[in-house]
Design an enzyme around this catalytic site. Structure first.
Site, PDB file in Angstrom:
ATOM      1  N   SER A 153     -27.305  45.878  -5.091  1.00 39.38           N
ATOM      2  CA  SER A 153     -27.819  46.949  -6.024  1.00 39.38           C
ATOM      3  C   SER A 153     -29.194  47.481  -5.468  1.00 39.38           C
ATOM      4  CB  SER A 153     -27.463  46.549  -7.656  1.00 39.38           C
ATOM      5  OG  SER A 153     -27.704  48.449  -8.221  1.00 39.38           O
ATOM      6  N   ARG A 223     -29.231  51.258 -22.222  1.00 40.16           N
ATOM      7  CA  ARG A 223     -28.062  50.503 -21.192  1.00 40.16           C
ATOM      8  C   ARG A 223     -26.861  50.325 -21.840  1.00 40.16           C
ATOM      9  NH1 ARG A 223     -27.519  45.856 -17.865  1.00 40.16           N
ATOM     10  NH2 ARG A 223     -26.259  43.914 -18.508  1.00 40.16           N
ATOM     11  N   ASP A 319     -16.294  50.999  -5.622  1.00 33.43           N
ATOM     12  CA  ASP A 319     -17.586  51.017  -6.591  1.00 33.43           C
ATOM     13  C   ASP A 319     -17.969  52.182  -6.671  1.00 33.43           C
ATOM     14  OD1 ASP A 319     -20.018  51.462  -7.087  1.00 33.43           O
ATOM     15  OD2 ASP A 319     -21.040  49.724  -5.712  1.00 33.43           O
ATOM     16  N   HIS A 352     -19.055  48.158  -9.402  1.00 32.33           N
ATOM     17  CA  HIS A 352     -20.609  47.661  -8.518  1.00 32.33           C
ATOM     18  C   HIS A 352     -20.637  46.278  -9.163  1.00 32.33           C
ATOM     19  CE1 HIS A 352     -24.304  48.264  -7.136  1.00 32.33           C
ATOM     20  NE2 HIS A 352     -24.786  48.221  -9.035  1.00 32.33           N
ATOM     21  N   ASP A 353     -20.063  45.917 -10.183  1.00 28.25           N
ATOM     22  CA  ASP A 353     -20.867  44.745 -10.695  1.00 28.25           C
ATOM     23  C   ASP A 353     -19.844  43.335  -9.804  1.00 28.25           C
ATOM     24  OD1 ASP A 353     -22.853  45.278 -12.530  1.00 28.25           O
ATOM     25  OD2 ASP A 353     -21.876  44.182 -13.906  1.00 28.25           O
TER      26      ASP A 353
END
Length: 380
Positions: A153, A223, A319, A352-353
């Site tokens: 990232s 967040r 992602d 993405h994680d």
């Protein structure tokens, strides 16, 4: 059972004591503090150093319990004895980025000229500034060339910047789940988060440090919004679906009826205990400004001209924050510059994680890439 990761005590060093660091904005900063962690032992030739660059909400506690939350390090799956970044083999370094909030100079630290927290008086920073600051740390450690620079990232952005700015100092580069510039969509998501923070009455124009209150609500919403982008629709559905949270029927109100709502609220609440709101503004802005091609006349390949660095570019099929198309743009630029590059798109529905999670194909790919280079360089 694998042994616990051998960690040195975290250190904080003062950098740019004699010559200030000139930032992309044209301002200068220095002396300034940088906090970092190391794992493993630097060999006599100083040829086994691996620099991990952390993501937006990460920090230097890559494989150590976090001092605020007590939770395990954010990349413990990758770092440790016998793991991909084997601390019996490599000397692993991870520093809190410039503008961060875990000991490195940032808006919550004291401005030496005023004796008060910097707040919005802290200079705006870029990914390039973060990397230049890290290069000063590597100088401090007496390391001329890094065996590898790796990160996902925003960490991957730093990897690309390292390879472009210091090709003679990077033997291997592993940018994961990233791009050579921030997209309009990603800038938009960041702006939503920043506006949530700045709309919180407790933000006080960024001057909240001495008030006894922090913009917790705004930062939590920021967040929550960002965390949605780190996941995939498939992963969210698999984990939560439309399941209700500790109830059998809808309340017809605005409590967290659904498990996914409760999950996001928990992510927001726990985040504000370990992160500074102003740092969030600064670091997201640094990501927005990142455009490696723009620094080289609009031609990305020029960023890697005559590079001796070996690259392993990794993306994930689900992602949508940094889609594979953007990773392929990087690979094409590396091919155009005749760089040595390997590329893999890992099939996963984790979004993405995925780079933070248990992805055996990622471990095998990066592990094999590094092992081949370690053999060639005589580290093994």
């Amino acid at each position: 059972m694998k042994r616990a990761v051998p960690a040195r005590e975290g250190s904080t060093v003062t950098l740019a004591e004699k010559t200030p660091l000139r930032l992309d904005s044209g301002t200068e900063i220095g002396p300034f503090a940088m906090s970092y962690m190391t794992y493993g032992t630097l060999n006599e030739a100083k040829s086994n150093a691996v620099l991990i660059c952390h993501a937006l909400t990460g920090d230097q506690y890559v494989a150590s319990d976090h001092p605020v939350t007590g939770k395990p390090g954010w990349w413990g799956r990758m770092v440790g004895p016998g793991k991909v970044l084997d601390t019996d083999r490599y000397f692993v370094i991870c520093a809190n980025v410039l503008g961060g909030c875990m000991g490195t100079a940032g808006p919550q630290e004291i401005d030496p000229e005023t004796g008060r927290p910097w707040g919005l008086g802290f200079p705006v920073i870029t990914i390039g500034d973060m990397v230049r600051a890290q290069s000063l740390l590597i100088d401090h450690l007496g390391i001329d060339e890094l065996f590898c620079v790796i990160g996902g990232s925003m960490g991957g952005m730093q990897v690309l910047q390292w390879a472009a700015a210091y090709p003679e100092r990077v033997a291997n580069a592993v940018p994961i789940a990233c791009a050579a510039r921030h997209s309009a969509q990603n800038i938009a998501f960041h702006e939503v988060g920043r506006q949530a923070i700045m709309a919180d009455p407790q933000w006080r124009g960024g001057d909240y440090y001495e008030s006894g209150e922090t913009p917790r609500a705004g930062l939590a919403v920021a967040r929550m919004a960002a965390h949605v982008t780190y996941l995939s629709e498939t992963a969210l559905h698999r984990k939560f679906g439309r399941n209700l949270q500790n109830r059998e029927r809808l309340t017809y109100g605005f409590d967290a009826d659904f498990q996914v709502e409760s999950y996001l609220r928990h992510q927001g609440i726990t985040f504000v205990d370990r992160f500074d709101a102003n740092s969030y503004l600064y670091i997201t802005r640094a990501m927005d400004y990142f455009d490696l091609a723009a620094e080289h006349g609009g031609v990305l390949a020029r960023a890697f001209a005559n590079s001796r660095t070996r690259f392993c570019v990794v993306s994930f099929s689900s992602d949508w924050l940094f889609p594979t198309t953007e990773a392929r743009d990087v690979v094409r630029a590396l091919n155009a510059s005749a760089a040595n590059v390997s590329f893999v798109e890992i099939q996963t529905d984790k979004g993405h994680d995925a780079f933070l999670l248990d992805e055996p194909e990622m471990f095998a790919t990066i592990g094999g890439f590094l092992e081949a280079s370690a053999v060639r360089r005589g580290i093994l």
